[in-house]
Design an enzyme around this catalytic site. Sequence first.
Site, PDB file in Angstrom:
ATOM      1  N   SER A  92      45.101  71.599  21.358  1.00 49.93           N
ATOM      2  CA  SER A  92      43.744  71.057  21.364  1.00 49.93           C
ATOM      3  C   SER A  92      43.726  69.673  20.717  1.00 49.93           C
ATOM      4  O   SER A  92      44.404  68.768  21.168  1.00 49.93           O
ATOM      5  CB  SER A  92      42.780  72.031  20.671  1.00 49.93           C
ATOM      6  OG  SER A  92      41.448  71.598  20.762  1.00 49.93           O
ATOM      7  N   HIS A 195      36.662  73.814  24.877  1.00 48.92           N
ATOM      8  CA  HIS A 195      37.486  73.972  26.082  1.00 48.92           C
ATOM      9  C   HIS A 195      36.807  74.838  27.137  1.00 48.92           C
ATOM     10  O   HIS A 195      37.456  75.596  27.849  1.00 48.92           O
ATOM     11  CB  HIS A 195      38.874  74.521  25.711  1.00 48.92           C
ATOM     12  CG  HIS A 195      39.557  73.701  24.667  1.00 48.92           C
ATOM     13  ND1 HIS A 195      39.955  72.399  24.910  1.00 48.92           N
ATOM     14  CD2 HIS A 195      39.880  73.973  23.378  1.00 48.92           C
ATOM     15  CE1 HIS A 195      40.510  71.915  23.800  1.00 48.92           C
ATOM     16  NE2 HIS A 195      40.464  72.843  22.860  1.00 48.92           N
TER      17      HIS A 195
END
Length: 394
Positions: A92, A195
């Site tokens: 991430s 996400h």
Amino acid sequence: MLVIVAPGQGAQTPGFLAPWLEDDVFASRMHWLSTVAGLDLAHHGTVSDAETIRDTRIAQPLLLATCLVATLELFPHPTDGFSQVGAVAGHSVGELAAAVGARAITAEQAMVLVRERGNAMADASAATPTGMTAVLGGDRDDVLATLARHGLVAANDNGPGQVVAAGTTEQLAALAADPPTKARLIPLPVAGAFHTEHMAPAVGHVARLAVSVSTHDPRIPFISNRDGQVVHDGREVLKRIVGQISHPVRWDLCLDTMADLGVTGILEMPPAGTLTGIAKRALKGVETFALKTPDQLDDARDFAARHGEGSLIDVTPTWRMVVSPVKGTFHIDTEAASSDVLRAGVEIGGVSSLRERIPVTAAHGGQVMEWLVEDGDPVAPGQPLLRLHPLGSE
């Protein structure tokens, strides 16, 4: 083969930065990046409580800055890193740290992007109450089917036995009441459904900023969260990092690529522990090192030296290299094979595996200097395929 990995949001804990700040050089560098971020990161890494550093606006710059400065402690001379690190990856927000380590972007560019990324994701999170829950264990098919039934997204697929579900608080509550068989649920200390489509507004904002960021092709193979592919075009690295804000993190595919590379050691930058824990379960026999405190630095350097082989693509900047994105068999495009000059974006061939064929393009184009493989050769992720020389402005 040594792979350096950078953790994502949720790895932070109150006070984790305190021992690092005892070093004046570390503290000075952290102050510099704090200025870029517009936050007192030293304060948040030592004094702020868990709820404060859970805030996306704080957590993301804090994690990135810590990783960047700790990397300079581990490798005071960047050439030391280039001679030992075989690949980099970040989970991430950790991808920004990996991009800096690979020299695709600068530390200051990354801090501006993470500041705006954190602010935009926090704003997107405030629009609708959302969150994330780790789903540990259970049958994979059953886990994914259960998430789909509740309208949730597998926002992080971290490998065998660990999927992170993301969605609204109502959807997560429904999951808690009706979990997958034999699975354990752990709500995560994050501020929203990262996400997923809930983060779409943040993508547009960061994408507009990214247009003005100058990039360079990575000097170390960069493993992308999107699909585990090795990406060797700096602009594509940045594009993928921006798009990943609203797309699932496929860390399982990143681990597959590390295995294909023949990784023997994985070193996680601070605040470490999460990614090495996953690697221990997914990559049996691979040695791991979680760098948590500065008193481990000498041992970490020994670990890096023991596993380090260096990057195959750390080459003179005047040369342009095209590398394989994945493991498979490379087949050269017949037209490219007969050309002396290739235009930017032209397909030079493809890499075929048992599952799919992935086209390979020459992002920059240029004069063909040397084919480094032959048609039908087996290739590894990040393996150089073609050497080009630039032809003036492109």
